[in-house]
Design a protein around this motif. Sequence first.
Motif, short mmCIF file in Angstrom:
data_model
loop_
_atom_site.label_atom_id
_atom_site.label_comp_id
_atom_site.label_asym_id
_atom_site.label_seq_id
_atom_site.Cartn_x
_atom_site.Cartn_y
_atom_site.Cartn_z
N LEU A 123 57.16 64.63 -43.64
CA LEU A 123 57.98 65.79 -43.27
C LEU A 123 57.21 66.92 -42.59
CD1 LEU A 123 60.19 65.91 -46.48
CD2 LEU A 123 60.93 65.26 -44.19
N ASN A 124 55.90 66.83 -42.54
CA ASN A 124 55.09 67.89 -41.93
C ASN A 124 54.25 67.36 -40.78
OD1 ASN A 124 55.85 70.17 -43.53
ND2 ASN A 124 54.69 69.31 -45.22
N PRO A 125 53.93 68.23 -39.78
CA PRO A 125 54.41 69.62 -39.64
C PRO A 125 55.91 69.64 -39.36
CG PRO A 125 53.26 68.92 -37.65
CD PRO A 125 53.07 67.82 -38.66
N ALA A 126 56.59 70.61 -39.93
CA ALA A 126 58.05 70.62 -39.98
C ALA A 126 58.71 70.44 -38.62
CB ALA A 126 58.53 71.91 -40.63
N GLY A 127 58.15 71.01 -37.57
CA GLY A 127 58.78 70.93 -36.26
C GLY A 127 58.38 69.72 -35.43
N ASN A 128 57.39 68.97 -35.89
CA ASN A 128 56.91 67.83 -35.10
C ASN A 128 56.37 66.73 -36.02
OD1 ASN A 128 56.26 66.37 -32.74
ND2 ASN A 128 54.17 67.18 -32.73
N SER A 129 57.16 66.41 -37.03
CA SER A 129 56.73 65.44 -38.04
C SER A 129 57.23 64.04 -37.70
CB SER A 129 57.30 65.85 -39.40
OG SER A 129 58.72 65.75 -39.36
N PRO A 130 56.76 63.01 -38.41
CA PRO A 130 57.36 61.68 -38.26
C PRO A 130 58.88 61.72 -38.49
CG PRO A 130 55.28 61.49 -39.43
CD PRO A 130 55.55 62.95 -39.27
N MET A 131 59.33 62.55 -39.42
CA MET A 131 60.77 62.68 -39.68
C MET A 131 61.49 63.30 -38.48
SD MET A 131 63.12 62.09 -41.97
CE MET A 131 64.66 62.67 -42.72
N THR A 132 60.88 64.31 -37.88
CA THR A 132 61.46 64.93 -36.69
C THR A 132 61.68 63.90 -35.60
OG1 THR A 132 60.26 66.98 -37.18
CG2 THR A 132 61.18 66.77 -34.98
N LYS A 133 60.66 63.09 -35.36
CA LYS A 133 60.74 62.08 -34.30
C LYS A 133 61.77 61.01 -34.64
CE LYS A 133 55.90 63.00 -33.28
NZ LYS A 133 54.51 62.56 -33.48
N LEU A 134 61.86 60.66 -35.92
CA LEU A 134 62.85 59.66 -36.34
C LEU A 134 64.27 60.19 -36.13
CD1 LEU A 134 63.32 56.88 -37.80
CD2 LEU A 134 63.46 58.21 -39.92
N LEU A 135 64.51 61.42 -36.52
CA LEU A 135 65.85 62.00 -36.38
C LEU A 135 66.25 62.14 -34.91
CD1 LEU A 135 65.75 64.80 -39.11
CD2 LEU A 135 66.91 62.58 -39.24
N ASN A 136 65.29 62.37 -34.05
CA ASN A 136 65.59 62.53 -32.62
C ASN A 136 66.04 61.22 -31.97
OD1 ASN A 136 65.11 65.27 -32.52
ND2 ASN A 136 62.97 65.05 -31.94
N LYS A 137 65.77 60.11 -32.62
CA LYS A 137 66.14 58.81 -32.04
C LYS A 137 67.64 58.55 -32.15
CE LYS A 137 61.70 56.51 -32.83
NZ LYS A 137 61.03 55.36 -33.47
N ARG A 138 68.28 59.13 -33.14
CA ARG A 138 69.73 58.95 -33.31
C ARG A 138 70.28 60.26 -33.86
NH1 ARG A 138 69.81 54.27 -35.86
NH2 ARG A 138 70.52 53.01 -34.11
N LYS A 139 71.07 60.94 -33.06
CA LYS A 139 71.48 62.31 -33.37
C LYS A 139 72.58 62.41 -34.42
CE LYS A 139 68.78 64.31 -30.29
NZ LYS A 139 67.71 65.27 -30.66
N ASP A 140 73.41 61.37 -34.56
CA ASP A 140 74.57 61.49 -35.46
C ASP A 140 74.73 60.26 -36.35
OD1 ASP A 140 75.24 59.70 -33.52
OD2 ASP A 140 77.21 60.54 -33.08
N GLY A 141 73.63 59.65 -36.73
CA GLY A 141 73.70 58.47 -37.58
C GLY A 141 73.69 58.83 -39.06
N CYS A 142 73.02 58.01 -39.84
CA CYS A 142 72.85 58.26 -41.27
C CYS A 142 71.37 58.34 -41.57
CB CYS A 142 73.48 57.15 -42.10
SG CYS A 142 73.11 57.29 -43.87
N SER A 143 70.91 59.48 -42.04
CA SER A 143 69.50 59.67 -42.36
C SER A 143 69.33 59.79 -43.87
CB SER A 143 68.93 60.90 -41.66
OG SER A 143 69.75 62.03 -41.84
#
Length: 243
Positions: A123-143
Amino acid sequence: MKFTAFLSGHLLLFLLSNWTKSVEGDNVDINTLARIINFIEQNYKRVHGGHPRQYATAINVQKYQCQPNFNPTQNNFLTQENAENVKNAITDETNALYQGAELIAAGTRKMKRYNMHSESLLLNPAGNSPMTKLLNKRKDGCSVFYTFESPCVDTCLNAKSPHNILKALENWKGHDGIKAFVFKNFWKFDTKKDLQTKFKQIVAHVPLYRCLSANECYACNGEGNTPIDKHCLPPPVTTTAMQ
């Protein structure tokens, strides 16, 4: 006048109906969630010396895969991820991080003075984390974010810690689609701490769940003034009468 009132009433019912459907559609189906977490445990769990160790994963999949009646299998779920590659990556404590197409995962990374926690690695760094990149791959799916043991009070849920995950959860809140933060066990050093208050810091941003098996999963609730559900808290400490 009556005609206007009739139209207004029907319009209100229409809006309420659609609002309700929208709210329900943005929540994970808890039975499906239990099966998803069980699938993760069966395929990606970090094990050392025959014992399960702390790890965390996050997925960003198509919305229907978190809705009623979906049953995750090797043939229809996270098919782009190789389970052995995931486990090898998160077991290597020099890096302890895996980043795939629909799944990211982390063990604990050995540093000079401490171990970097799984949740912080993802989850860190908050603005450029692995989670950030994962969420950017699908904007309206299920996370779904899953951690084997609950986020620790002193680091992950401590706003003063440089490794806390609170800002990342705030960012995640703004992501469209279904969201769920899930844990299984309690971090052993936190069972006597005020998790009622601390877990509300998670709920302020994303729904919190505790899943124990493919058939046992609980919504922790805790929104607003409502308490965290007892299934998501350690059992109260009982004192025996002195003899």
